[in-house]
Scaffold this motif. Structure first.
Motif, PDB file in Angstrom:
ATOM      1  N   SER A 143      -2.775  -0.716  -9.376  1.00  0.00           N
ATOM      2  CA  SER A 143      -3.139  -1.999  -8.747  1.00  0.00           C
ATOM      3  C   SER A 143      -3.212  -3.152  -9.742  1.00  0.00           C
ATOM      4  CB  SER A 143      -4.476  -1.872  -8.014  1.00  0.00           C
ATOM      5  OG  SER A 143      -4.441  -0.815  -7.081  1.00  0.00           O
ATOM      6  N   ARG A 182      -6.448   6.666  -8.521  1.00  0.00           N
ATOM      7  CA  ARG A 182      -7.243   7.868  -8.249  1.00  0.00           C
ATOM      8  C   ARG A 182      -6.546   8.778  -7.246  1.00  0.00           C
ATOM      9  NH1 ARG A 182     -11.726   4.216  -8.363  1.00  0.00           N
ATOM     10  NH2 ARG A 182     -11.932   4.315  -6.089  1.00  0.00           N
ATOM     11  N   TYR A 183      -5.866   8.186  -6.269  1.00  0.00           N
ATOM     12  CA  TYR A 183      -5.133   8.996  -5.291  1.00  0.00           C
ATOM     13  C   TYR A 183      -4.013   9.780  -5.982  1.00  0.00           C
ATOM     14  CZ  TYR A 183      -2.327  10.377  -1.286  1.00  0.00           C
ATOM     15  OH  TYR A 183      -1.617  11.124  -0.367  1.00  0.00           O
ATOM     16  N   LYS A 231       0.837  -1.190   0.000  1.00  0.00           N
ATOM     17  CA  LYS A 231       0.000   0.000   0.000  1.00  0.00           C
ATOM     18  C   LYS A 231       0.881   1.252   0.000  1.00  0.00           C
ATOM     19  CE  LYS A 231      -3.937  -2.108   2.347  1.00  0.00           C
ATOM     20  NZ  LYS A 231      -4.740  -2.141   1.126  1.00  0.00           N
ATOM     21  N   THR A 244      -8.284   2.421 -10.340  1.00  0.00           N
ATOM     22  CA  THR A 244      -8.349   1.861  -8.991  1.00  0.00           C
ATOM     23  C   THR A 244      -8.126   2.977  -7.967  1.00  0.00           C
ATOM     24  OG1 THR A 244      -5.983   1.419  -8.866  1.00  0.00           O
ATOM     25  CG2 THR A 244      -7.370  -0.288  -9.889  1.00  0.00           C
ATOM     26  N   PRO A 245      -8.416   2.725  -6.682  1.00  0.00           N
ATOM     27  CA  PRO A 245      -8.166   3.746  -5.645  1.00  0.00           C
ATOM     28  C   PRO A 245      -6.716   4.243  -5.653  1.00  0.00           C
ATOM     29  CG  PRO A 245      -9.556   2.027  -4.755  1.00  0.00           C
ATOM     30  CD  PRO A 245      -9.140   1.561  -6.124  1.00  0.00           C
TER      31      PRO A 245
END
Length: 301
Positions: A195, A221-222, A131, A217-218
């Motif tokens: 990801s 997007r971040y 992560k 994916t998150p």
């Protein structure tokens, strides 16, 4: 159906030929590479580790090599062994491990030669960390240690696999922190920014590079939300292995993933380069690839 398969194969070949041209130009005519006199890769030091708040010597820029989710620096040892055949990573590099599962416990070993203008630091955190936000936190702990003990004001970063994700998150999260060193160059070695997202129906690698992925994916997007926080003066190099031609992957990370944020950084006015290199090695063994070692040597040393 057969006709569509043939067309798809021809299109993939065209893309690879274009990448081959980029590869050739980058290898032999590196117009965007600021090479620091391209000194011989024969580091030998075995010096004692210097600890203390002495003033940082002028022109000293260390390189932080960030390992992936394996939880150790073994891949980095293979990488550095190819760049500098005469060094012993245990004695000639500083190794920093941050245990994010134990209150960010810091473990430091190895040495930095006080006369070295380009010190080597290896970094890893605990196994299974993939992560970006966790990597970012751990990298900050390591870099704070380097600032405290060596007063570095600039740093280069090489991020392998999830280490690349962590490096991008770190630059987003900490660029405005003037107490931390500026990132001069960042090399993404088969990094992950969406990801492991693959091409979607009707999507091409060319469209991903130009406009970004359809599947966001998150993680992506971040980065897309915050990429403007990255210092535009940081030079950025995306490297990705062509291990599986038909699936467009290095065996773990899709080409469409590792190149997914290329357009964002171009928009941010960073100097950005891409290298899709031919290799027999799959993802976990990419640090052993001589082409990778040679590129990093050119870009940083």
């Amino acid at each position: 159906m057969e006709k569509n398969k043939i067309i798809k194969t021809i299109y993939t070949l065209i893309i690879l030929i274009l990448f081959g041209i980029v590869f050739f130009i980058g290898m032999f005519f590196p117009s965007n590479l600021k090479v620091n006199s391209f000194k011989e890769s024969t580091k030998i030091s075995h010096a004692q580790k210097i600890i203390g708040s002495e003033a940082n010597k002028e022109g000293v820029i260390p390189t932080l090599y960030i390992s992936g989710s394996g939880g150790n620096v073994s891949p980095l040892n293979s990488l550095l062994g190819g760049i500098f055949p005469n060094i012993d990573p245990k004695n000639d590099c500083l190794t920093i491990q941050v245990n994010i599962t134990n209150h960010d416990k810091l473990t430091v070993s190895g040495n930095i030669n006080p006369d070295d203008k380009s010190p080597i630091i290896e970094f890893a955190t605990v196994k299974g960390t993939d992560k970006g936000e966790l990597y970012s936190r751990a990298i900050k702990v390591a870099i704070r240690y380097l600032v405290t003990h060596y007063n570095y004001t600039e740093i280069n970063i090489v991020g392998f696999s999830s280490g690349g994700t962590g490096a991008i998150y770190y630059m987003i999260d900490n660029e405005s922190n003037k107490s931390l060193p500026k990132v001069d160059k960042f090399i993404s070695l088969d990094g992950e920014y969406n990801s492991e997202g693959q091409l979607q129906f009707g999507e091409s690698l060319q469209s991903v590079i130009a406009n970004g992925p359809i599947l966001k994916t998150p993680m992506y997007r971040y980065i897309a939300k915050n990429y403007r926080k990255i210092n535009p003066s940081t030079e950025i190099y995306f490297m990705e292995g062509n291990c599986n031609f038909y699936k467009q992957t290095d065996g773990a990370v899709s080409w469409a993933d590792t190149f997914s944020i290329y357009h964002l950084l171009v928009e941010n006015k960073n100097v950005v380069s891409m290298y899709l290199y031919p290799t027999k090695y799959s993802h976990g063994n990419i640090p052993k690839e001589p082409l990778v070692q040679n590129y990093i040597k050119k870009i940083i040393y």
